[in-house]
Motif scaffolding. Structure first.
Motif, PDB file in Angstrom:
ATOM      1  N   GLN A 175       0.848  -1.190   0.000  1.00 48.43           N
ATOM      2  CA  GLN A 175       0.000   0.000   0.000  1.00 48.43           C
ATOM      3  C   GLN A 175       0.884   1.240   0.000  1.00 48.43           C
ATOM      4  O   GLN A 175       1.600   1.523   0.964  1.00 48.43           O
ATOM      5  CB  GLN A 175      -0.910   0.019   1.232  1.00 48.43           C
ATOM      6  CG  GLN A 175      -1.869   1.203   1.236  1.00 48.43           C
ATOM      7  CD  GLN A 175      -2.773   1.197   2.464  1.00 48.43           C
ATOM      8  OE1 GLN A 175      -2.668   0.326   3.334  1.00 48.43           O
ATOM      9  NE2 GLN A 175      -3.679   2.168   2.534  1.00 48.43           N
ATOM     10  N   MET A 176       0.849   1.968  -1.096  1.00 47.84           N
ATOM     11  CA  MET A 176       1.637   3.197  -1.190  1.00 47.84           C
ATOM     12  C   MET A 176       1.125   4.049  -2.345  1.00 47.84           C
ATOM     13  O   MET A 176       0.403   3.566  -3.230  1.00 47.84           O
ATOM     14  CB  MET A 176       3.122   2.890  -1.401  1.00 47.84           C
ATOM     15  CG  MET A 176       3.473   2.292  -2.754  1.00 47.84           C
ATOM     16  SD  MET A 176       5.275   2.228  -3.060  1.00 47.84           S
ATOM     17  CE  MET A 176       5.669   3.975  -3.181  1.00 47.84           C
ATOM     18  N   ASP A 177       1.490   5.316  -2.314  1.00 44.84           N
ATOM     19  CA  ASP A 177       1.168   6.239  -3.385  1.00 44.84           C
ATOM     20  C   ASP A 177       2.230   6.104  -4.466  1.00 44.84           C
ATOM     21  O   ASP A 177       3.429   6.281  -4.194  1.00 44.84           O
ATOM     22  CB  ASP A 177       1.147   7.666  -2.827  1.00 44.84           C
ATOM     23  CG  ASP A 177       0.596   8.677  -3.814  1.00 44.84           C
ATOM     24  OD1 ASP A 177       0.649   8.419  -5.036  1.00 44.84           O
ATOM     25  OD2 ASP A 177       0.113   9.739  -3.372  1.00 44.84           O
ATOM     26  N   ALA A 178       1.817   5.781  -5.676  1.00 47.70           N
ATOM     27  CA  ALA A 178       2.765   5.539  -6.769  1.00 47.70           C
ATOM     28  C   ALA A 178       3.581   6.773  -7.128  1.00 47.70           C
ATOM     29  O   ALA A 178       4.583   6.653  -7.848  1.00 47.70           O
ATOM     30  CB  ALA A 178       2.025   5.025  -7.999  1.00 47.70           C
ATOM     31  N   ILE A 179       3.204   7.917  -6.631  1.00 45.77           N
ATOM     32  CA  ILE A 179       3.979   9.130  -6.903  1.00 45.77           C
ATOM     33  C   ILE A 179       5.381   9.029  -6.297  1.00 45.77           C
ATOM     34  O   ILE A 179       6.304   9.729  -6.702  1.00 45.77           O
ATOM     35  CB  ILE A 179       3.231  10.382  -6.370  1.00 45.77           C
ATOM     36  CG1 ILE A 179       3.708  11.634  -7.098  1.00 45.77           C
ATOM     37  CG2 ILE A 179       3.378  10.516  -4.861  1.00 45.77           C
ATOM     38  CD1 ILE A 179       2.849  12.856  -6.836  1.00 45.77           C
ATOM     39  N   HIS A 180       5.542   8.114  -5.327  1.00 43.66           N
ATOM     40  CA  HIS A 180       6.834   7.927  -4.662  1.00 43.66           C
ATOM     41  C   HIS A 180       7.590   6.696  -5.180  1.00 43.66           C
ATOM     42  O   HIS A 180       8.649   6.361  -4.650  1.00 43.66           O
ATOM     43  CB  HIS A 180       6.629   7.774  -3.158  1.00 43.66           C
ATOM     44  CG  HIS A 180       5.905   8.924  -2.530  1.00 43.66           C
ATOM     45  ND1 HIS A 180       6.374  10.223  -2.583  1.00 43.66           N
ATOM     46  CD2 HIS A 180       4.726   8.972  -1.838  1.00 43.66           C
ATOM     47  CE1 HIS A 180       5.530  11.021  -1.955  1.00 43.66           C
ATOM     48  NE2 HIS A 180       4.528  10.292  -1.504  1.00 43.66           N
ATOM     49  N   LEU A 181       7.058   6.048  -6.213  1.00 42.99           N
ATOM     50  CA  LEU A 181       7.643   4.790  -6.687  1.00 42.99           C
ATOM     51  C   LEU A 181       8.767   5.049  -7.685  1.00 42.99           C
ATOM     52  O   LEU A 181       8.619   4.822  -8.893  1.00 42.99           O
ATOM     53  CB  LEU A 181       6.561   3.899  -7.304  1.00 42.99           C
ATOM     54  CG  LEU A 181       6.998   2.471  -7.661  1.00 42.99           C
ATOM     55  CD1 LEU A 181       7.355   1.675  -6.412  1.00 42.99           C
ATOM     56  CD2 LEU A 181       5.889   1.761  -8.437  1.00 42.99           C
ATOM     57  N   ASP A 182       9.909   5.499  -7.190  1.00 42.38           N
ATOM     58  CA  ASP A 182      11.055   5.629  -8.073  1.00 42.38           C
ATOM     59  C   ASP A 182      11.749   4.266  -8.192  1.00 42.38           C
ATOM     60  O   ASP A 182      11.338   3.288  -7.572  1.00 42.38           O
ATOM     61  CB  ASP A 182      12.013   6.709  -7.586  1.00 42.38           C
ATOM     62  CG  ASP A 182      12.550   6.451  -6.180  1.00 42.38           C
ATOM     63  OD1 ASP A 182      12.545   5.281  -5.734  1.00 42.38           O
ATOM     64  OD2 ASP A 182      12.965   7.416  -5.512  1.00 42.38           O
ATOM     65  N   TYR A 183      12.810   4.215  -8.982  1.00 42.32           N
ATOM     66  CA  TYR A 183      13.452   2.935  -9.275  1.00 42.32           C
ATOM     67  C   TYR A 183      14.067   2.298  -8.033  1.00 42.32           C
ATOM     68  O   TYR A 183      13.973   1.082  -7.832  1.00 42.32           O
ATOM     69  CB  TYR A 183      14.515   3.135 -10.356  1.00 42.32           C
ATOM     70  CG  TYR A 183      15.191   1.860 -10.800  1.00 42.32           C
ATOM     71  CD1 TYR A 183      14.447   0.789 -11.300  1.00 42.32           C
ATOM     72  CD2 TYR A 183      16.575   1.730 -10.726  1.00 42.32           C
ATOM     73  CE1 TYR A 183      15.068  -0.378 -11.710  1.00 42.32           C
ATOM     74  CE2 TYR A 183      17.205   0.568 -11.142  1.00 42.32           C
ATOM     75  CZ  TYR A 183      16.441  -0.484 -11.626  1.00 42.32           C
ATOM     76  OH  TYR A 183      17.055  -1.647 -12.035  1.00 42.32           O
TER      77      TYR A 183
END
Length: 219
Positions: free
Chosen positions: A74-82
């Protein structure tokens, strides 16, 4: 440092033994369409689902006998860097990016959609955010652009690191394909090849997977 043929052979053997599971990453998984398809078709599939929704809600309609092969983050994809993606892989599957079979993303289509009237549309005919709409709508559209840009760059980076991985990003026909980050994918010479493919949800649907829903559950 020199590496012997025996060492290389042993490394490959261990790699095959360790990678018998098929890892799929489903970013902004929504109704878990991709997960349901793979879980029902491949007993070796392990799905990492990433979304903002609560876990109980997100996995509510996944059959219980499939849950052991689902890893929910569960997380906001805006923070999904590599770097975040690699960390999730290690935590959830004890794996590296070169062990991923398929990475998929379904960015929110609300502000890219053509299902708006000329008065309520978020974007103009060129896909640019309109300046004559309420501020909250402009802010939502800008957020969608930022999320989408983060996801696309993360997947592109992963695709260069693992040239054998299947990478897909989907959105309904609309203003999404007009966005600069999407156009850059199609024109890129950075080591990964992207194509814009169109399909008809009705003709692609399979009743066994789609049930009563109006959109397909097939990748």
């Amino acid at each position: 440092q020199a590496v012997s043929k025996a060492q290389i052979h042993t490394g490959k053997t261990l790699r095959r033994l360790r990678s018998n599971k098929r890892i799929i990453i489903d970013i902004m998984c929504g109704r878990r369409s991709l997960a349901k398809y793979y879980l029902s078709q491949d007993s070796n599939a392990v799905i990492i689902c990433i979304d903002r929704r609560d876990k109980e809600d997100a996995l509510a309609d996944i059959p219980r006998h499939y849950l052991s092969r689902v890893r929910y983050v569960q997380m906001d994809a805006i923070h999904l860097d590599y770097e975040c993606l690699k960390r999730i892989l290690r935590q959830q599957c004890h794996a590296n990016i070169d062990e991923v079979y398929h990475m998929h993303a379904s960015p929110d289509c609300t502000t890219y959609s053509l299902a708006h009237s000329a008065r309520t549309a978020y974007r103009d005919e060129h896909g640019v955010i309109r300046t004559d709409i309420p501020r909250w709508k402009q802010e939502l559209a800008r957020r969608h652009d930022k999320v989408m840009s983060t996801i696309v760059w993360t997947i592109r980076t992963a695709a260069v690191a693992n040239k054998y991985m299947v990478c897909t990003i989907e959105n309904p026909v609309g203003k999404w394909a007009m966005q600069p980050v999407v156009k850059d994918c199609l024109q890129s010479t950075s080591g990964s090849t992207w194509r814009l493919l169109r399909t008809d949800y009705c003709s692609a649907a399979v009743r066994r997977f789609d049930a009563h829903l109006p959109w397909t559950k097939k990748p």
